[in-house]
Write an enzyme that holds these catalytic residues in place. Sequence first.
Site, short mmCIF file in Angstrom:
data_model
loop_
_atom_site.label_atom_id
_atom_site.label_comp_id
_atom_site.label_asym_id
_atom_site.label_seq_id
_atom_site.Cartn_x
_atom_site.Cartn_y
_atom_site.Cartn_z
N GLY A 2 0.86 -1.19 0.00
CA GLY A 2 0.00 0.00 0.00
C GLY A 2 0.89 1.23 0.00
O GLY A 2 2.04 1.18 -0.44
N ARG A 3 0.35 2.33 0.52
CA ARG A 3 1.10 3.58 0.47
C ARG A 3 2.45 3.45 1.19
O ARG A 3 3.49 3.82 0.66
CB ARG A 3 0.31 4.70 1.13
N ILE A 4 2.41 2.94 2.43
CA ILE A 4 3.66 2.89 3.21
C ILE A 4 4.58 1.81 2.65
O ILE A 4 5.79 2.01 2.53
CB ILE A 4 3.35 2.69 4.71
N ALA A 24 3.55 -1.76 11.47
CA ALA A 24 2.11 -1.72 11.15
C ALA A 24 1.28 -1.88 12.42
O ALA A 24 0.91 -0.89 13.05
CB ALA A 24 1.80 -2.79 10.12
N ARG A 25 1.02 -3.11 12.81
CA ARG A 25 0.32 -3.38 14.06
C ARG A 25 0.92 -4.65 14.67
O ARG A 25 1.18 -5.63 13.97
CB ARG A 25 -1.18 -3.60 13.83
N GLU A 69 -0.01 -3.28 23.44
CA GLU A 69 0.62 -2.01 23.86
C GLU A 69 -0.10 -1.38 25.04
O GLU A 69 -1.32 -1.47 25.09
CB GLU A 69 0.63 -1.02 22.69
N HIS A 119 6.00 2.83 19.29
CA HIS A 119 4.93 3.22 18.35
C HIS A 119 5.06 4.70 17.96
O HIS A 119 4.17 5.51 18.23
CB HIS A 119 3.55 2.93 18.96
N ILE A 120 6.17 5.00 17.28
CA ILE A 120 6.46 6.40 16.90
C ILE A 120 6.58 6.56 15.38
O ILE A 120 7.22 7.49 14.91
CB ILE A 120 7.74 6.92 17.59
N GLY A 121 5.96 5.63 14.64
CA GLY A 121 6.10 5.67 13.17
C GLY A 121 5.78 7.03 12.57
O GLY A 121 6.45 7.49 11.66
#
Length: 315
Positions: A152-154, A234-235, A264, A282-284
């Site tokens: 996808g985009r990322i 992602a997750r 988390e 979780h600082i993407g």
Amino acid sequence: MGTVFVSGALPGGVTAWLAGRHDVVQHDGGVATEAFSEVAPRLEGLVSLLTDRVDAALLARAPRLRVVGNVAVGVDNIDLDACRARGVVVTNTPDVLTEVTADLAFALLLGAARRVGEGDRTVRAGAFGGWTPSYMLGARVHGATLGVLGLGRIGRAVARRARGFSMNVLYTQKRRAPETVEQELSARFVDLAELLGQSDFVSVHCPLSPETRHLLDRERIASMRRGAVLVNTARGRIVDEAALADALATGHLAAAGLDVFEDEPRVHPALLSSPGALMTPHIGSADRHTREAMARLAAENVDLVLSGNPPKTPV
Ligand code: GLV
């Protein structure tokens, strides 16, 4: 003018902007607070964070709710079917975070491969005993094969970065990407088994859904190349964290770069003690401009729907 709950302090004066247009209640504790319960019966808009669970029970408490603007691209915290059933519009924040998240994925890929976290800890501990020819050898990035799970985009932005490192890019997802995209990225479509078996690096970029929960389970992690590196921005729940920790402990995987975790903010204790795990909290999307853009987009979406217009980025 409607009543809007803002679940957390938004950067960049976005809450003030929204408060100029609507009756805004903001509470840092999110939807699990008294402040939310108090406002729920008259709530028309919700600016939610990925830490908020927006489910059928919440919707039942907020019968006038018309729109949920999630300050995230992922919407796994929202029960989309329940929202659809009640006619609640859901929006997310794509595009504005693509490049910075890809930057972090690549930082973790490089850092995990070249043992940057471990090296830093070693130096700080005063344990650097001097250069020797086979000290702290890592995995080679340049020219290696990268498997992108979800183009996808990322995923595409990561593949573009990989080209700069002369990497060979494979990808897998449900539907094959358009040929123009494959050509631009020099990316080859393969099935998941081939991707896992052929890749020196696997980077996860698919959304979390019931279908992708533990997509990388114990068996699939075992089918990865020995010495491979797994990157997940992602997750967390897409990867079986306990199985990953075991694969790192046995040396089957050389390293992992992780920005997300199954539960988390808890992190599996075996990962905490794994030298090969390079972890960020979780600082993407965490740069100031991006977070402001995400907050603004979520607030604009809520405002648009409440004023009878289509949102910019519906899910
Ligand atoms: C962050 O994880 C997001 O989905 O935007």
